[in-house]
Design a protein around this motif. Structure first.
Motif, PDB file in Angstrom:
ATOM      1  N   ALA A  13      33.395  13.374  71.945  1.00  0.00           N
ATOM      2  CA  ALA A  13      33.598  11.994  72.683  1.00  0.00           C
ATOM      3  C   ALA A  13      32.527  10.874  72.415  1.00  0.00           C
ATOM      4  CB  ALA A  13      33.454  12.372  74.206  1.00  0.00           C
ATOM      5  N   GLN A  14      31.508  11.189  72.272  1.00  0.00           N
ATOM      6  CA  GLN A  14      30.342  10.113  71.653  1.00  0.00           C
ATOM      7  C   GLN A  14      30.100  10.034  70.102  1.00  0.00           C
ATOM      8  OE1 GLN A  14      27.011  11.796  74.204  1.00  0.00           O
ATOM      9  NE2 GLN A  14      27.416   9.998  75.549  1.00  0.00           N
ATOM     10  N   SER A  15      31.250  10.033  69.507  1.00  0.00           N
ATOM     11  CA  SER A  15      31.176   9.713  68.013  1.00  0.00           C
ATOM     12  C   SER A  15      30.438   8.621  67.572  1.00  0.00           C
ATOM     13  CB  SER A  15      32.361  10.206  67.469  1.00  0.00           C
ATOM     14  OG  SER A  15      33.394   8.822  67.810  1.00  0.00           O
ATOM     15  N   ASP A  16      30.581   7.652  68.340  1.00  0.00           N
ATOM     16  CA  ASP A  16      29.975   6.265  67.965  1.00  0.00           C
ATOM     17  C   ASP A  16      28.605   6.178  68.174  1.00  0.00           C
ATOM     18  OD1 ASP A  16      32.586   5.119  67.395  1.00  0.00           O
ATOM     19  OD2 ASP A  16      32.784   4.022  69.452  1.00  0.00           O
ATOM     20  N   LEU A  17      28.300   6.953  69.178  1.00  0.00           N
ATOM     21  CA  LEU A  17      26.788   7.160  69.344  1.00  0.00           C
ATOM     22  C   LEU A  17      26.025   7.920  68.489  1.00  0.00           C
ATOM     23  CD1 LEU A  17      24.241   6.798  71.316  1.00  0.00           C
ATOM     24  CD2 LEU A  17      24.987   8.737  72.584  1.00  0.00           C
ATOM     25  N   ARG A  18      26.729   8.976  67.904  1.00  0.00           N
ATOM     26  CA  ARG A  18      26.177   9.782  66.736  1.00  0.00           C
ATOM     27  C   ARG A  18      26.242   9.002  65.677  1.00  0.00           C
ATOM     28  NH1 ARG A  18      30.051  13.794  63.022  1.00  0.00           N
ATOM     29  NH2 ARG A  18      28.255  14.592  61.749  1.00  0.00           N
ATOM     30  N   ASN A  19      27.182   8.053  65.362  1.00  0.00           N
ATOM     31  CA  ASN A  19      26.891   7.189  63.974  1.00  0.00           C
ATOM     32  C   ASN A  19      25.853   6.191  64.160  1.00  0.00           C
ATOM     33  OD1 ASN A  19      29.269   8.556  62.981  1.00  0.00           O
ATOM     34  ND2 ASN A  19      30.772   6.845  63.782  1.00  0.00           N
ATOM     35  N   VAL A  31      26.558  18.342  71.162  1.00  0.00           N
ATOM     36  CA  VAL A  31      27.046  19.460  72.111  1.00  0.00           C
ATOM     37  C   VAL A  31      28.487  19.368  71.999  1.00  0.00           C
ATOM     38  CG1 VAL A  31      27.070  20.182  74.588  1.00  0.00           C
ATOM     39  CG2 VAL A  31      24.992  19.029  73.324  1.00  0.00           C
ATOM     40  N   VAL A  32      28.943  20.232  71.291  1.00  0.00           N
ATOM     41  CA  VAL A  32      30.465  20.419  71.193  1.00  0.00           C
ATOM     42  C   VAL A  32      31.317  20.743  72.104  1.00  0.00           C
ATOM     43  CG1 VAL A  32      32.336  21.397  69.761  1.00  0.00           C
ATOM     44  CG2 VAL A  32      29.960  20.784  68.753  1.00  0.00           C
ATOM     45  N   GLU A  33      32.307  19.791  72.770  1.00  0.00           N
ATOM     46  CA  GLU A  33      32.879  20.158  74.009  1.00  0.00           C
ATOM     47  C   GLU A  33      33.893  21.207  73.634  1.00  0.00           C
ATOM     48  OE1 GLU A  33      34.761  16.189  74.333  1.00  0.00           O
ATOM     49  OE2 GLU A  33      33.037  15.507  75.279  1.00  0.00           O
TER      50      GLU A  33
END
Length: 189
Positions: A13-19, A31-33
């Motif tokens: 869900a927060q892949s942009d935040l990860r990048n 934290v994998v959903e």
């Protein structure tokens, strides 16, 4: 960001935040959903867990990420005299390597002049009074591209640390810890 300094990111869900965290060099725990494929983590300061996770396991992962971050910020000296900091590296002489070993071991702390002189005199055939000063001067110049500085702790010794803009621009690397009017006048300015 968690109080631990490690960012928790919901995946995917927060892949942009990860990048963004990756670009900023922030350690992160994904934290994998439920039902989602686990990510491929090729960055040493990134890891993943699947919810639910026990508090003990979570703390262990956070501590591991923090330790990896710290280890990335320490210089590494190999047996051939190659000194590396991140992706940058230089080659130093064997006498300089002897000094750097001590400075790296006590990274950020003062290494006493007497200790450095003793270690140097164990390796050099004819040590002179100014030999340590000469090697420190040469090392200071060589370390700047690595983002490292050797600073003087007056009356005590030297310390190795990450360069700041101020330390790099001064390039003298001095830490004025002497009491008296000189220190007080600097504080007033």
């Amino acid at each position: 960001m968690a109080p631990s300094g490690v960012m928790f990111v919901r995946w995917p869900a927060q892949s942009d935040l990860r990048n963004q965290a990756r670009r900023d060099g922030v350690p992160r725990l994904l934290v994998v959903e439920a039902g989602a494929e686990p990510p491929i983590c090729d960055d040493p300061i990134e890891d993943w867990v699947r919810a639910p996770i026990s508090r003990v396991d979570l703390n262990a992962r956070v501590i591991t990420l923090k330790n990896r971050l710290v280890s990335r910020r320490l210089p590494v000296l190999d047996s051939a005299g190659k000194l590396s900091m991140g992706a940058a590296s230089i080659t130093i002489s064997s006498a300089q390597a002897v000094l750097m070993e001590m400075l790296i071991e006590q990274f950020g702390d003062v290494v006493y002049r007497e200790e450095l002189t003793q270690r140097l005199s164990d390796r050099v055939v004819r040590p002179t009074r100014n030999l340590l000063d000469l090697h420190i001067m040469r090392l200071r110049r060589r370390l700047l591209p690595l983002g490292l500085v050797i600073r003087t702790a007056w009356g005590r010794g030297y310390l190795l640390e990450l360069a700041t803009d101020e330390a790099t621009s001064r390039a003298t690397g001095d830490v004025d810890e002497r009491p008296g009017p000189r220190s007080e006048s600097r504080q007033a300015s």
